[in-house]
Design a protein around this motif. Structure first.
Motif: not given
Length: 124
Positions: A14-25, A53-65, A76-78
């Motif tokens: 708890a309190g730590g960090s992780l980074r997930l990635s998702c690559t499309a092929s 797709w352009g990164g101009g709009t992001t949405l977040y659930a309140d629980s993670v905002k 990189k399709n990622t």
């Protein structure tokens, strides 16, 4: 064959960090909204974050905002999900998903392509 492959899950305190990635092929996902969802044991799959797709709009659930950040690299399709200040309640299988078109949405049913998921476990 179109595939979404998530990487980066694991066990963190708890309190730590992780980074997930998702690559499309299999195709370019530059015209797709990319989303992240999660499913904890015994619970329904829920929306976490999405990015157009352009990164101009992001949405977040309140629980993670303000703790999670979604970003993408179309070259990189990622798509990435940076998760900070993790809590035990963030423990779940995290899925990335793709939705064709320009409008980001929290609706699970709008996403037609899904990855296999990656486990994130946050210990207290």
């Amino acid at each position: 064959q179109v595939q979404l492959v998530e990487l980066g899950g694991g066990l963190v305190q708890a309190g730590g960090s992780l980074r997930l990635s998702c690559t499309a092929s299999g195709r370019s996902f530059s015209n797709y909204v990319m989303g992240w969802f999660r499913q904890a044991p015994g619970k329904e799959r829920e929306f976490v974050a999405a990015i157009t797709w352009g990164g101009g709009t992001t949405l977040y659930a309140d629980s993670v905002k303000y703790r999670f950040t979604v970003s993408r690299d179309n070259a990189k399709n990622t798509v990435y999900l940076q998760m900070n200040s993790l809590k035990p309640e963030d423990t779940a299988v995290y899925y990335c998903a793709a939705k064709f078109g320009p409008i980001a949405t929290m609706s699970l049913q709008s996403y037609t392509l899904w990855g296999q998921g990656t486990q994130v476990t946050v210990s207290s």
